[in-house]
Design an enzyme around this catalytic site. Structure first.
Site, PDB file in Angstrom:
ATOM      1  N   GLU A 750       0.707  -1.564   0.004  1.00  0.00           N
ATOM      2  CA  GLU A 750       0.153   0.005   0.215  1.00  0.00           C
ATOM      3  C   GLU A 750       1.266   1.053  -0.020  1.00  0.00           C
ATOM      4  O   GLU A 750       1.587   1.036   1.538  1.00  0.00           O
ATOM      5  CB  GLU A 750      -1.087   0.044   1.316  1.00  0.00           C
ATOM      6  CG  GLU A 750      -1.706   0.989   0.917  1.00  0.00           C
ATOM      7  CD  GLU A 750      -1.567   2.725   1.955  1.00  0.00           C
ATOM      8  OE1 GLU A 750      -1.503   2.953   0.800  1.00  0.00           O
ATOM      9  OE2 GLU A 750      -1.530   2.234   2.709  1.00  0.00           O
ATOM     10  N   CYS A 784      -1.214   8.747   3.554  1.00  0.00           N
ATOM     11  CA  CYS A 784      -1.028   8.936   2.673  1.00  0.00           C
ATOM     12  C   CYS A 784      -2.630   8.676   1.394  1.00  0.00           C
ATOM     13  O   CYS A 784      -2.626   8.768   0.439  1.00  0.00           O
ATOM     14  CB  CYS A 784      -1.171   6.378   2.367  1.00  0.00           C
ATOM     15  SG  CYS A 784      -0.126   6.032   2.963  1.00  0.00           S
TER      16      CYS A 784
END
Length: 990
Positions: A750, A784
């Site tokens: 990720e 993120c």
């Protein structure tokens, strides 16, 4: 006198106990049957002689909010007037009218004509997503123009005037039609986002007070003059508990200037009620002002505030306010309302994982609370002049009855445009007076407020809605709320926040930092905390660690699944108990703010519980269909030793999520935390070991990624790698795994993203500003999911950008341990230098919109930065900090999404639009993992918003989702020939 927060009860108390107290307070004080008898003639008169078509009661009868037609009209009213460009206005009108069937939607002649006109107009509008021809465009513009006019007419029914002068003229006209009317004008706003907004609202209130004063009689009691209502959140851009000291320093002097002017003219000035988390702050402001009133104008009896009956602390609040008045020798005017933020209060309590709701969850309970509050206000007549805002005929009759018993003077209130029919009948009694709460301002700015009031008063359970529905009989309409409220039964129809997910798993318990009892343990833990040292591993330790994990695999994998899941649940419970210490550690080591720290601990707890539950679902053997004489079963088990490499920006939540997923599926774990945050990882490992995970099944190896991490990934015994971090490092891991001999090793990665938000011209600017500031600058942009690229329609870009600039300037950058801090320092000097290089690059080719603070008071502190660029394609790199790039767009929004897709990243996307079909179409075209419509883009919740991207943003599957655990598993199909020993017994006995 003790402060409100010391005298008021805890806001999150069990509802049954509070309800029982309210019912006991009304025992013997009210004869509801008699009140219902008094109210029945009013109801019959309204139904026999209903208000005009445009009045609230009639509108709700023809177009109920629960119907597609009513909802379509409401959505148009909320957004259409603020849309400046014809193309978007056409698209919005087509989208909303297209989802409803106005043919035969109404009963009255005028309403049928309106519905027929709308139904015919729909033929001139394009289908959602289609490109209309020239004639269709001309017809559509005509329809939109007519719709705009209709919305403006609707606005006139609920907004008294667009200026205070216009509003006062309307008030004079209304008094000619109805005696005993007074007005409380509100220069309404949605709350200031910038200091410029706040000063503009302040000037508007001053101008209104001056205008009202010119027609007021200062010799009369304030209750006999018109007055004004003010909203504190409109007068300060950071009206929140965390900014308490600043609010007291800056807001109180502003409001005092309004109080002085109102006192000089002997007007009623009421401070409107706001959300529960602002109550203590509102009372602090009110108490500071009351002290000045006592010193400078003690004879003024027009100062007051609004009280919300739906709050479970409402009666105690009245007692506190009455005590304050007695302490200072004053008398306040207090308006009792039901409350206007119910949905928001319920959602906030659920999202924060609070122990209970701060408001009543059933309408009859709120009605009971209103009556108990009314009794308390009437009893405090020496300190309070009560004002009762209600449109409910039964409630009005009950108030008249209780007031008559005590001989207490009072005032009724209603909202302009609502309850006119009932008050037409009530005010036939010359001894009763009514004050109209009258919004004043431009329709374009007030329609979001209008929609909120329509929803509040138009719900199927509301008296206003039921009054218009003649199928609701008199007995049902005027039923006693006391008889419908039974605290011994299920007093709360909603699941409590801890039970939000039902039997599946408990919701993690959160904290409300506006509550002293919740934040004090955090501050105490922080003061006592010494960050422990963590021994550093070396690259040479990797082979031995991996060998140990491989040897431990068989034993842990064969541990019953139920026991592995129970281990995770025990760790979650322990983590919940240690929340103050873990939060303090996140603040000290990871430079998190307090709200972010609480959220992260909760996310880690949620990961443990969610994966424990999901493993029992995913890993249960599946019996597969097949021919007679054999059984076929699909079974899952662990793969072996996994390397878990986690980042510093979520050093507890992501670390725990990775480790928990690997462990519960039977794998052993070599956990490599970020080198900046090893102490937090060590605490998590200790909790898991204490919960029952064997030491050799979970090993912590702290050290640099380029040495320790690389050495772990390179070991031949590694069965899988899960990584969260940069795209560049993910590709290095991918190459290293591909070059190894032996089995093909799975990688779950990720990574980051150039996360965009598309804003069209239907979006509410205040909502956009909130979402952008939270998404781009919260956590110093070190998420993120953080917003990196804002794409704003050119027709609204100037105003939206200006509001974001102003809101960003109000943010506090500083020490994350301070409750008032919004942005703390970035994680370390390397991160700071990297962001600074990007800022220097942007200085050279982009237009600065917000000047970053490059001379910070603390090391590595970066203030919010914003730059305008010419094209989406210019944004080629993720800047992992509080830096936002902005681009203006025009034409087809689908082209914007295509350009965002072309960047290659695919993590998060925000869409701000009131065009529902557009939002769905854009989400469908976006190559991203998480799409957020009309909200911020951060804070994905485990099991609710599974998180992860595609393309350059990761491999999937999504963390915290139902497909994640399978990636950690090996599959085995077991086929057994059941006829080998003599046939299928089931067939013989069937």
């Amino acid at each position: 006198m003790p402060r409100a927060q010391d005298r008021l009860p805890f806001p999150y108390r069990p509802e049954p106990g509070v309800l029982a107290h309210r019912l006991s307070a009304l025992r013997g004080a009210l004869d509801w049957a008699s009140a219902a008898d008094d109210a029945a003639p009013w109801v019959r008169a309204v139904r026999e002689n209903p208000p005009p078509f445009w009045a609230m009661e009639s509108l709700l009868k023809e177009y109920p909010i629960s119907s597609a037609e009513g909802l379509a009209l409401m959505r148009l009213a909320e957004a259409l007037l603020r849309v400046p460009d014809a193309e978007t206005a056409i698209a919005l009108t087509a989208d909303q009218l297209g989802r409803a069937d106005f043919d035969g939607a109404a009963d009255s002649t005028l309403a049928r004509l309106s519905s027929t006109a709308i139904a015919m107009s729909k033929h001139f509008l394009p289908d959602a997503g289609s490109e209309p021809g020239l004639m269709a465009k001309l017809g559509a513009r005509t329809v939109v123009a007519a719709t705009l006019r209709a919305v403006q007419l609707l606005g006139r029914q609920f907004v008294l005037g667009q200026t205070i002068e216009e509003g006062m003229k309307e008030a004079v006209a209304a008094r000619r039609r109805q005696a005993n009317l007074r007005f409380s004008f509100d220069m309404l706003g949605e709350g200031a986002r910038t200091d410029e907004d706040a000063l503009r609202y302040l000037a508007s209130y001053r101008n209104a007070i001056e205008a009202i004063a010119r027609s007021a009689d200062p010799a009369r009691h304030p209750g006999q003059n018109d007055g004004i209502s003010i909203k504190l959140s409109a007068l300060h851009p950071r009206y929140e508990d965390a900014q308490h000291d600043r609010v007291m320093r800056e807001l109180v002097p502003r409001v005092w200037t309004l109080c002085e002017a109102a006192a000089a003219a002997n007007l009623n000035l009421t401070i409107d009620a706001e959300e529960v988390d602002r109550l203590e702050l509102s009372l602090a402001v009110f108490e500071a002002l009351a002290k000045q009133v006592a010193q400078h104008c003690p004879r003024w009896q027009g100062f007051g505030l609004a009280l919300q009956a739906y709050q479970t602390r409402a009666v105690e609040l009245i007692e506190h306010v009455a005590g304050l008045a007695r302490q200072h020798g004053l008398k306040f005017m207090c308006r009792l309302v039901k409350g206007a933020y119910w949905d928001a209060e319920i959602k906030r309590a659920q999202e924060l994982g609070l122990p209970a709701y701060p408001v009543f969850t059933q309408k009859p309970h709120t009605d009971v609370s209103y009556l108990a509050c009314a009794r308390a206000l009437l009893a405090a007549h020496d300190a309070i002049h009560p004002q009762f805002a209600t449109h409910n005929a039964g409630t009005i009759a009950a108030i008249l009855q209780m007031a008559a018993k005590q001989g207490t003077p009072f005032e009724l209130q209603r909202l302009h445009g609502m309850g006119e029919g009932i008050y037409r009948e009530v005010l036939k009694n010359p001894m009763v007076s009514c004050r109209v709460y009258a919004p004043v301002g431009a329709h374009r700015d007030l329609l979001a407020y209008l929609v909120r009031r329509l929803l509040e008063n138009g719900a199927n359970s509301s008296f206003v809605h039921q009054l218009a529905d003649e199928s609701v009989g008199m007995d049902e309409l005027l039923v006693s709320p006391l008889s419908r409220s039974r605290p011994g039964e299920s007093a709360c129809v909603l699941p409590l926040p801890p039970d939000l997910y039902g039997l599946a798993r408990p919701n993690s318990q959160g904290l409300d930092l506006a509550v002293v009892a919740h934040r004090e343990p955090l501050l105490a833990a922080h003061a006592a905390l010494v960050v422990p040292a963590v021994a550093e591993a070396r690259a040479g330790d990797a082979p031995g660690a991996v060998d140990g994990a491989v040897r431990a695999f068989a034993g842990w994998n064969h541990t019953p699944l139920a026991e592995r899941a129970a281990t995770l649940r025990r760790a979650a419970d322990a983590m919940q108990q240690q929340m103050p210490r873990l939060c303090a550690l996140l603040v000290k080591e990871a430079r998190k703010g307090w709200n972010d720290a609480v959220s992260e601990v909760r996310e880690a707890i949620d990961f443990l519980r969610y994966y424990a539950n999901d493993a029992e679902r995913v890993m249960a053997p599946q019996v597969l269909p097949g021919p007679t004489g054999e059984s076929n079963t699909l079974r899952l088990e662990g793969r072996g030793a996994w390397v878990c490499i986690s980042p510093w920006n979520f050093p507890l939540a992501i670390f725990t999520g990775q480790v928990a997923a690997a462990l519960v599926t039977g794998n052993t774990v070599l956990a490599k935390p970020a080198e900046q945050t090893p102490a937090i990882a060590l605490e998590a490992v200790k909790l898991l070991h204490a919960a029952g995970v064997p030491a050799d099944a979970l090993q912590l190896l702290h050290g640099p990624g380029e040495t320790v991490g690389a050495a772990l990934v390179a070991q031949p015994g590694v069965a899988g790698v899960v990584f969260t971090g940069s795209t560049q490092v993910a590709k290095l891991i991918q190459r290293a795994l591909a070059q190894k001999e032996g089995p093909i090793v799975p990688l779950i990665a990720e990574t980051g993203g150039i996360n965009a938000m598309l804003v069209d011209s239907t979006a509410l600017p205040e909502q956009v500003a909130d979402a952008v500031v939270q998404s781009a600058f919260r956590s110093a942009g070190q998420r993120c999911s953080a917003l990196r690229l804002l794409c704003v329609h050119e027709a609204v870009a100037d105003g939206v950008i200006a509001m974001i600039q102003g809101a960003a300037r109000e943010l506090v950058a500083g020490d994350p341990a301070e409750l008032a801090t919004d942005l703390g320092p970035v994680i370390d000097a390397e991160a700071f230098q990297g962001i600074d290089r990007h800022l220097q690059r942007l200085d050279g080719h982009a237009r600065p919109l917000l000047d970053a603070n490059r001379s910070p008071a603390l090391p590595q502190l970066v203030g919010p930065s914003m730059y305008e660029v010419g094209h989406i394609a210019e944004v080629t790199q993720e800047i992992f900090g509080p830096v936002l790039q902005v681009v203006r767009w025009r034409g087809d929004p689908m082209a914007v999404i295509q350009q965002v897709n072309a960047l290659g990243y695919g993590l998060t996307l925000g869409i701000q639009t009131r065009i529902d079909s557009r939002a769905l179409a854009l989400a469908g075209a976006a190559r991203v993992g998480n799409v957020y419509v009309n909200r911020n883009m951060i804070g994905a919740v485990v099991g609710v918003q599974p998180f992860g991207g595609e393309g350059l943003s990761g491999t999937g599957p999504k963390a915290g989702g139902p497909h994640y655990l399978q990636r950690f598993c090996a599959e085995q199909t077991l086929t057994i020939n059941t006829t080998a020993a003599g046939g299928n017994v089931a067939l013989f006995t069937g």
